[in-house]
Design a protein around this motif. Structure first.
Motif, mmCIF file in Angstrom:
data_model
loop_
_atom_site.group_PDB
_atom_site.id
_atom_site.type_symbol
_atom_site.label_atom_id
_atom_site.label_comp_id
_atom_site.label_asym_id
_atom_site.label_seq_id
_atom_site.Cartn_x
_atom_site.Cartn_y
_atom_site.Cartn_z
ATOM 1 N N MET A 80 0.774 -1.101 0.081
ATOM 2 C CA MET A 80 -0.018 -0.382 0.237
ATOM 3 C C MET A 80 0.160 1.128 -0.097
ATOM 4 S SD MET A 80 -2.889 1.597 3.525
ATOM 5 C CE MET A 80 -1.040 2.380 3.704
ATOM 6 N N ARG A 81 0.738 2.386 -1.170
ATOM 7 C CA ARG A 81 1.274 3.095 -0.951
ATOM 8 C C ARG A 81 0.871 4.771 0.215
ATOM 9 N NH1 ARG A 81 0.873 7.494 -4.248
ATOM 10 N NH2 ARG A 81 -0.550 6.818 -5.465
ATOM 11 N N ILE A 82 1.823 5.378 1.050
ATOM 12 C CA ILE A 82 1.445 5.979 1.435
ATOM 13 C C ILE A 82 0.539 7.463 0.148
ATOM 14 C CG2 ILE A 82 1.529 8.160 3.020
ATOM 15 C CD1 ILE A 82 1.835 5.023 4.696
ATOM 16 N N GLY A 83 -1.052 7.636 1.339
ATOM 17 C CA GLY A 83 -0.735 8.853 0.083
ATOM 18 C C GLY A 83 -2.344 8.374 -1.257
ATOM 19 N N SER A 84 -2.318 7.543 -1.451
ATOM 20 C CA SER A 84 -3.087 6.551 -2.806
ATOM 21 C C SER A 84 -4.382 6.502 -1.273
ATOM 22 C CB SER A 84 -2.730 5.408 -2.584
ATOM 23 O OG SER A 84 -2.608 4.496 -1.331
ATOM 24 N N GLU A 85 -5.628 5.952 -2.061
ATOM 25 C CA GLU A 85 -6.592 6.348 -1.830
ATOM 26 C C GLU A 85 -7.221 4.455 -0.742
ATOM 27 O OE1 GLU A 85 -8.524 9.419 -2.687
ATOM 28 O OE2 GLU A 85 -10.297 7.450 -2.609
ATOM 29 N N GLU A 86 -6.289 3.680 -0.838
ATOM 30 C CA GLU A 86 -5.865 3.026 -0.350
ATOM 31 C C GLU A 86 -6.032 2.894 0.844
ATOM 32 O OE1 GLU A 86 -4.225 -1.634 0.132
ATOM 33 O OE2 GLU A 86 -3.441 -0.531 -1.722
ATOM 34 N N HIS A 87 -4.791 4.251 0.721
ATOM 35 C CA HIS A 87 -4.399 4.323 2.350
ATOM 36 C C HIS A 87 -5.454 4.992 2.907
ATOM 37 C CE1 HIS A 87 -1.847 7.855 4.158
ATOM 38 N NE2 HIS A 87 -2.249 6.399 5.293
ATOM 39 N N LYS A 88 -6.143 6.255 2.610
ATOM 40 C CA LYS A 88 -7.167 6.266 2.499
ATOM 41 C C LYS A 88 -8.855 5.887 3.292
ATOM 42 C CE LYS A 88 -10.248 8.047 0.690
ATOM 43 N NZ LYS A 88 -12.202 8.701 -0.448
ATOM 44 N N GLN A 89 -8.925 4.925 3.103
ATOM 45 C CA GLN A 89 -10.102 3.745 3.137
ATOM 46 C C GLN A 89 -9.340 3.268 4.340
ATOM 47 O OE1 GLN A 89 -12.504 4.320 0.675
ATOM 48 N NE2 GLN A 89 -13.753 2.711 2.622
ATOM 49 N N LEU A 90 -8.531 2.438 4.205
ATOM 50 C CA LEU A 90 -7.919 1.606 4.935
ATOM 51 C C LEU A 90 -7.978 2.431 6.918
ATOM 52 C CD1 LEU A 90 -6.112 -1.320 6.571
ATOM 53 C CD2 LEU A 90 -3.633 0.890 6.291
ATOM 54 N N LEU A 91 -7.643 4.233 6.668
ATOM 55 C CA LEU A 91 -7.316 4.599 7.601
ATOM 56 C C LEU A 91 -8.449 4.537 8.038
ATOM 57 C CD1 LEU A 91 -5.805 6.683 9.360
ATOM 58 C CD2 LEU A 91 -5.777 8.442 7.747
ATOM 59 N N CYS A 92 -9.663 5.195 7.181
ATOM 60 C CA CYS A 92 -10.575 5.497 7.905
ATOM 61 C C CYS A 92 -12.049 4.479 8.144
ATOM 62 C CB CYS A 92 -11.984 6.274 6.937
ATOM 63 S SG CYS A 92 -11.086 7.842 6.196
ATOM 64 N N ASP A 93 -11.263 3.378 7.314
ATOM 65 C CA ASP A 93 -11.799 1.931 7.969
ATOM 66 C C ASP A 93 -11.326 1.352 8.963
ATOM 67 O OD1 ASP A 93 -13.679 1.289 5.885
ATOM 68 O OD2 ASP A 93 -12.467 -0.274 4.488
ATOM 69 N N TRP A 94 -10.008 1.490 9.725
ATOM 70 C CA TRP A 94 -9.561 1.401 11.323
ATOM 71 C C TRP A 94 -10.133 2.001 11.803
ATOM 72 C CZ3 TRP A 94 -6.349 4.983 13.080
ATOM 73 C CH2 TRP A 94 -5.711 4.767 14.633
ATOM 74 N N PHE A 95 -9.949 3.597 11.831
ATOM 75 C CA PHE A 95 -10.541 4.577 12.836
ATOM 76 C C PHE A 95 -12.436 4.135 13.485
ATOM 77 C CE2 PHE A 95 -11.692 8.673 14.236
ATOM 78 C CZ PHE A 95 -10.468 9.383 15.521
ATOM 79 N N MET A 96 -12.935 4.276 11.913
ATOM 80 C CA MET A 96 -14.336 4.231 12.261
ATOM 81 C C MET A 96 -14.886 2.590 13.021
ATOM 82 S SD MET A 96 -15.778 7.066 10.994
ATOM 83 C CE MET A 96 -17.173 6.323 10.736
ATOM 84 N N ASN A 97 -13.979 1.513 12.768
ATOM 85 C CA ASN A 97 -14.457 -0.010 13.610
ATOM 86 C C ASN A 97 -13.469 -0.154 14.465
ATOM 87 O OD1 ASN A 97 -15.636 -0.828 11.238
ATOM 88 N ND2 ASN A 97 -13.923 -1.751 10.259
ATOM 89 N N SER A 98 -12.773 0.714 15.081
ATOM 90 C CA SER A 98 -11.843 0.752 16.110
ATOM 91 C C SER A 98 -12.715 1.563 17.547
ATOM 92 C CB SER A 98 -10.685 1.225 15.765
ATOM 93 O OG SER A 98 -10.079 2.406 15.749
ATOM 94 N N HIS A 99 -13.452 2.099 16.563
ATOM 95 C CA HIS A 99 -14.517 2.798 18.121
ATOM 96 C C HIS A 99 -14.883 1.908 19.372
ATOM 97 C CE1 HIS A 99 -17.313 6.402 19.634
ATOM 98 N NE2 HIS A 99 -17.824 5.224 19.152
#
Ligand SMILES: [Fe+2]
Ligand SMILES: [Fe+2]
Length: 288
Positions: A1-20
Motif C-alpha cells: 500500500m502506498r502512503i497517500g493513495s486511495e487505498e491508504h485513505k480507505q484503510l485509515l478511515c475503516d480502521w478508525f471507524m471500526n476501532s471506536h
C-alpha cells in the motif's frame, strides 16, 4: 500500500471507524474514594483546562467535519469530534461526582478558518499525548490514586493514540494528494515548533500568574505531584514516555504511519542523558 493513495485513505478511515468504543461516562465503573484520595483528586490543577480543551475540540472537529468534501474522511473526523466531546463529558462527570471545584471560565473561541485550526490541534495532540502517556504511567506506578481510576482513563488515552495516528496519516494523505508530499518533514518541524512555542507561552503565563497567588494556595501540584516525582529524573521520564508511546502505538495496523518526531527527538535526548556522568546520591538521601 502506498502512503497517500486511495487505498491508504480507505484503510485509515475503516480502521478508525471500526476501532471506536461504545461507552458513556455514567456507565463507567467509578470507584468510591476516601477523604485523602478525594483531596488529592480535587487538588489536581488541570481539570478545568482539560474540560474546556476537550469540549472545545469536540465542537471544533464537528464544525470542521461539516466542511470536508470527502464523505469517508468527513465521517471519521466527525467521529473524532464525538470522541473528544465524550472526553469532555467524562471529565464533567468526574467533576460532578467527586465535587471538584473548577473555576467558571468562558470557553475559548473557535476561529472561522477551521482547517488550519484542526491541523494546529492535531500536532498539539501529538505533542501533549506523547508526554501524557508517560505521566499517566508514572502516576499509576505511584499508587497515589486507586487503580480503578486509571482503568477508567486508560482507554481514553488509547483514544488519543488513535487520534494521533488518524491525524498523522490524514495529513500525509492530504499533502501527497495536493502534490506537497516533499514538504512533509519541513511542515512537521514547523508545526511541532509552533506547538512547543504555544506551550512555552502558556507556561510563562501560568508561572507569572502563580507568582501573584498566595503561597498558602498549595494544592496537589505542591504536595501530591512532588511526592511521586521525588525520584524522577528527566532520563527516567523520557524512558517511560518513549516506552508508553511505543506500547500504545503498537496496537494499530502496521501499514499506518505513526507520529515519529517526538519519539525520535526524545530517543536522542534519552541516549545523550544516559551517557552523562551521574550525580552520586547524597549520604543524607541514602539515610532517609
Ligand atoms: Fe480528547
Ligand atoms: Fe484527541
Amino acid at each position: 500500500m502506498r502512503i497517500g493513495s486511495e487505498e491508504h485513505k480507505q484503510l485509515l478511515c475503516d480502521w478508525f471507524m471500526n476501532s471506536h468504543l461504545l461507552y458513556e461516562p455514567e456507565e463507567l465503573p467509578w470507584p468510591q474514594l476516601d477523604g485523602t484520595t478525594l483531596d488529592r483528586l480535587r487538588g489536581i490543577p488541570f481539570w478545568d483546562e482539560a474540560l474546556r480543551t476537550e469540549s472545545r475540540a469536540g465542537q471544533m472537529l464537528d464544525m470542521y467535519a461539516a466542511t470536508v468534501k470527502d464523505p469517508t474522511i468527513r465521517e471519521a473526523i466527525a467521529l473524532q469530534g464525538r470522541e473528544e466531546a465524550r472526553h469532555g463529558r467524562v471529565i464533567q462527570y468526574l467533576i460532578d461526582r467527586y465535587n471538584v471545584n473548577v473555576p467558571d471560565k468562558e470557553a475559548p473561541e473557535i476561529p472561522a478558518d477551521l482547517e488550519p485550526e484542526f491541523i494546529r490541534f492535531g500536532y498539539g495532540e501529538c505533542f501533549d499525548s506523547f508526554f501524557a502517556f508517560g505521566l499517566f504511567e508514572i502516576a499509576r506506578q505511584s499508587k497515589l490514586m486507586p487503580e480503578a481510576l486509571f482503568t477508567i482513563f486508560d482507554p481514553i488515552l488509547d483514544e488519543e493514540a488513535r487520534h494521533m495516528t488518524f491525524f498523522i496519516n490524514w495529513i500525509a494523505y492530504k499533502q501527497i494528494q495536493e502534490g506537497k508530499g516533499w514538504l512533509r518533514p519541513f511542515n512537521s518541524l514547523w508545526q511541532y515548533s509552533g506547538a512547543l512555542q504555544r506551550r512555552l507561552d502558556n507556561l510563562t503565563g501560568i508561572t507569572k500568574k502563580k507568582k501573584k497567588e498566595s503561597s498558602s494556595q498549595k494544592g496537589f501540584t505542591a504536595t501530591g505531584v512532588k511526592s511521586f516525582t521525588l525520584n524522577l529524573t528527566l532520563e527516567k521520564f523520557l524512558e517511560v514516555c518513549i516506552a508508553e508511546n511505543a506500547k500504545r502505538m503498537s496496537k494499530y495496523d502496521d501499514r499506518l504511519l505513526r507520529p515519529e518526531f517526538l519519539p525520535v527527538l526524545s530517543g536522542v535526548a534519552y541516549q545523550t542523558l544516559k551517557l552523562l556522568p551521574k550525580k552520586k546520591p547524597s549520604p543524607v538521601a541514602d539515610a532517609a
